[in-house]
Design a protein around this motif. Structure first.
Motif, PDB file in Angstrom:
ATOM      1  N   THR A 124       0.629  -1.268   0.022  1.00  0.00           N
ATOM      2  CA  THR A 124      -0.013  -0.027   0.193  1.00  0.00           C
ATOM      3  C   THR A 124       0.838   1.375   0.006  1.00  0.00           C
ATOM      4  N   ALA A 125       1.941   1.469   0.817  1.00  0.00           N
ATOM      5  CA  ALA A 125       2.872   2.471   0.852  1.00  0.00           C
ATOM      6  C   ALA A 125       3.372   2.575  -0.501  1.00  0.00           C
ATOM      7  N   ALA A 126       3.926   1.612  -1.021  1.00  0.00           N
ATOM      8  CA  ALA A 126       4.688   1.662  -2.272  1.00  0.00           C
ATOM      9  C   ALA A 126       3.643   2.141  -3.581  1.00  0.00           C
ATOM     10  N   LEU A 127       2.789   1.550  -3.510  1.00  0.00           N
ATOM     11  CA  LEU A 127       1.592   1.645  -4.620  1.00  0.00           C
ATOM     12  C   LEU A 127       1.247   3.294  -4.553  1.00  0.00           C
ATOM     13  N   GLY A 177       9.015 -17.413   1.245  1.00  0.00           N
ATOM     14  CA  GLY A 177       8.170 -18.569   1.022  1.00  0.00           C
ATOM     15  C   GLY A 177       6.773 -18.300   0.628  1.00  0.00           C
ATOM     16  N   HIS A 178       5.722 -18.346   1.358  1.00  0.00           N
ATOM     17  CA  HIS A 178       4.325 -18.333   0.958  1.00  0.00           C
ATOM     18  C   HIS A 178       3.640 -16.875   1.007  1.00  0.00           C
ATOM     19  N   LEU A 179       4.565 -15.778   1.563  1.00  0.00           N
ATOM     20  CA  LEU A 179       4.037 -14.556   1.641  1.00  0.00           C
ATOM     21  C   LEU A 179       5.249 -13.640   1.396  1.00  0.00           C
ATOM     22  N   PRO A 180       5.747 -13.687   0.036  1.00  0.00           N
ATOM     23  CA  PRO A 180       6.719 -12.691  -0.268  1.00  0.00           C
ATOM     24  C   PRO A 180       6.415 -11.369  -0.201  1.00  0.00           C
ATOM     25  N   GLY A 181       5.189 -10.870  -0.323  1.00  0.00           N
ATOM     26  CA  GLY A 181       5.018  -9.324  -0.060  1.00  0.00           C
ATOM     27  C   GLY A 181       5.389  -9.148   1.502  1.00  0.00           C
ATOM     28  N   VAL A 182       5.588  -9.927   2.386  1.00  0.00           N
ATOM     29  CA  VAL A 182       5.774  -9.773   3.811  1.00  0.00           C
ATOM     30  C   VAL A 182       7.253  -9.792   3.645  1.00  0.00           C
ATOM     31  N   GLU A 183       7.799 -11.218   3.204  1.00  0.00           N
ATOM     32  CA  GLU A 183       9.261 -11.474   3.608  1.00  0.00           C
ATOM     33  C   GLU A 183      10.430 -10.684   2.837  1.00  0.00           C
ATOM     34  N   GLN A 184       9.694 -10.182   1.404  1.00  0.00           N
ATOM     35  CA  GLN A 184      10.731  -9.474   0.536  1.00  0.00           C
ATOM     36  C   GLN A 184       9.882  -8.352   0.039  1.00  0.00           C
ATOM     37  N   PRO A 185       9.542  -7.524   0.767  1.00  0.00           N
ATOM     38  CA  PRO A 185       8.581  -6.401   0.221  1.00  0.00           C
ATOM     39  C   PRO A 185       9.322  -5.593  -0.948  1.00  0.00           C
ATOM     40  N   GLU A 186      10.546  -5.325  -0.783  1.00  0.00           N
ATOM     41  CA  GLU A 186      11.002  -4.466  -1.927  1.00  0.00           C
ATOM     42  C   GLU A 186      11.313  -5.227  -3.204  1.00  0.00           C
ATOM     43  N   PHE A 193       9.112  -7.670  -4.071  1.00  0.00           N
ATOM     44  CA  PHE A 193       7.913  -7.763  -4.595  1.00  0.00           C
ATOM     45  C   PHE A 193       7.556  -6.662  -4.967  1.00  0.00           C
ATOM     46  N   ASN A 194       7.586  -5.584  -4.374  1.00  0.00           N
ATOM     47  CA  ASN A 194       6.957  -4.116  -5.018  1.00  0.00           C
ATOM     48  C   ASN A 194       7.599  -3.678  -6.185  1.00  0.00           C
ATOM     49  N   ARG A 195       8.946  -4.165  -6.382  1.00  0.00           N
ATOM     50  CA  ARG A 195       9.451  -3.709  -7.584  1.00  0.00           C
ATOM     51  C   ARG A 195       9.019  -4.375  -8.854  1.00  0.00           C
ATOM     52  N   ALA A 196       8.705  -5.776  -8.620  1.00  0.00           N
ATOM     53  CA  ALA A 196       7.858  -6.458  -9.702  1.00  0.00           C
ATOM     54  C   ALA A 196       6.508  -6.037 -10.218  1.00  0.00           C
ATOM     55  N   LEU A 197       5.582  -5.661  -8.924  1.00  0.00           N
ATOM     56  CA  LEU A 197       4.551  -5.111  -9.007  1.00  0.00           C
ATOM     57  C   LEU A 197       4.416  -4.039  -9.864  1.00  0.00           C
ATOM     58  N   LEU A 198       5.307  -2.964  -9.450  1.00  0.00           N
ATOM     59  CA  LEU A 198       5.414  -1.611  -9.840  1.00  0.00           C
ATOM     60  C   LEU A 198       5.849  -1.769 -11.580  1.00  0.00           C
ATOM     61  N   GLU A 199       6.547  -2.511 -11.746  1.00  0.00           N
ATOM     62  CA  GLU A 199       7.196  -2.469 -13.075  1.00  0.00           C
ATOM     63  C   GLU A 199       5.904  -3.188 -13.951  1.00  0.00           C
ATOM     64  N   PHE A 200       5.214  -4.265 -13.588  1.00  0.00           N
ATOM     65  CA  PHE A 200       4.165  -4.591 -14.182  1.00  0.00           C
ATOM     66  C   PHE A 200       3.070  -3.608 -14.106  1.00  0.00           C
ATOM     67  N   LEU A 201       2.743  -2.933 -13.424  1.00  0.00           N
ATOM     68  CA  LEU A 201       1.801  -1.911 -13.508  1.00  0.00           C
ATOM     69  C   LEU A 201       2.012  -0.666 -14.277  1.00  0.00           C
TER      70      LEU A 201
END
Length: 266
Positions: free
Chosen positions: A41-44, A244-253, A255-263
């Motif tokens: 949420t913060a990154a987006l 593991g199962h929650l990469p948005g929690v475990e590796q947020p940077e 995760f967010n980098r991939a998400l922002l690039e996609f968006l």
């Protein structure tokens, strides 16, 4: 944080970021709540996106509806919420059960989905063993509460090395699980036991899809994400190392980098 009437259920949610930003709805997994998305949420919002992060019925601050909550019910709640907010289309993202709700939303309300973000999830129908396990777990949670279950699964929700190496993240995940109302969790488990096959939905999906998976996820391993990627002609797959199962929690940077690039490419 606002209560909003949706599909007969008062769904609590965060509605953050500029109102004219591209809407992104983020759907949490079981047995969590909307706060799991805080790093995203913060990154987006910083990047100009409007983020809707709801608590599913029976989770977080949303009221419990006893009995059984089908994935269809949860998807209809969110479609009603988006409609009440005047959002005609959104990027729909979810993790684990939240990813399955995103697929159900695509099945039932295809016009709402501008793009999909499916994280550590599976489109396959529930197995007979899986149905039995979920129904038995529902009864156990009602009888015993959440703490014992939370202690058993923490090193599957997070990669074991992150449980010890990221104690703050582990504590946050454990706290979310323990705070969940057992009756709400049980209702969702009973509904999820009836999960259909979403592979036909994904195979015909024409909108872009980002698939994310933790490299060390034991619940929905990388092979599952690769099978989804092969099924979906408009998908991209990103494997998040050190998670593991929650990469948005475990590796947020990462995760967010991939998400922002996609968006950014939509």
């Amino acid at each position: 944080m606002n209560p909003q009437f949706g599909n007969g259920v008062n769904v609590f949610f965060d509605d953050l970021g500029p109102r004219d930003g591209t809407p992104v709805i983020l759907i949490h997994g079981h047995p969590f709540n909307r706060t799991m998305w805080a790093p995203q949420t913060a990154a987006l919002t910083a990047a100009g996106y409007r983020v809707i992060a709801p608590d599913l019925r029976g989770y977080g601050e949303s009221p419990v509806v006893p009995g059984k909550a089908l994935l269809a019910d949860l998807a209809d709640d969110l479609a009603a919420l988006l409609a009440r907010l005047g959002i005609e289309q959104a990027v729909v993202g979810g993790v684990s059960m939240g990813g399955q709700i995103a697929m159900e939303l695509r099945l039932r309300h295809p016009g709402v989905v501008r793009a999909l973000v499916l994280c550590d999830t599976s489109p396959e129908p529930e197995t007979e063993d899986g149905r039995k396990y979920r129904r038995e777990l529902a009864e156990r949670l009602l009888a015993e509460g959440m703490r014992g279950y939370a202690e058993e699964v923490i090193d599957k929700m997070l990669a074991p090395y992150n449980v010890t190496g990221m104690p703050e993240a582990a504590a946050r995940v454990s706290a979310m699980m323990c705070a969940t109302d057992p009756e709400g969790a049980a209702a969702a488990l009973r509904g999820r036991a009836e999960r259909p096959d979403y592979r036909p939905v994904l195979a015909r999906a024409a909108e872009p899809c980002l698939l994310l998976v933790g490299a060390d996820d034991v619940y929905t391993p990388v092979a599952d994400a690769e099978a989804m990627h092969a099924l979906m002609p408009h998908s991209v797959l990103t494997v998040i190392d050190g998670a593991g199962h929650l990469p948005g929690v475990e590796q947020p940077e990462a995760f967010n980098r991939a998400l922002l690039e996609f968006l950014a490419g939509l």
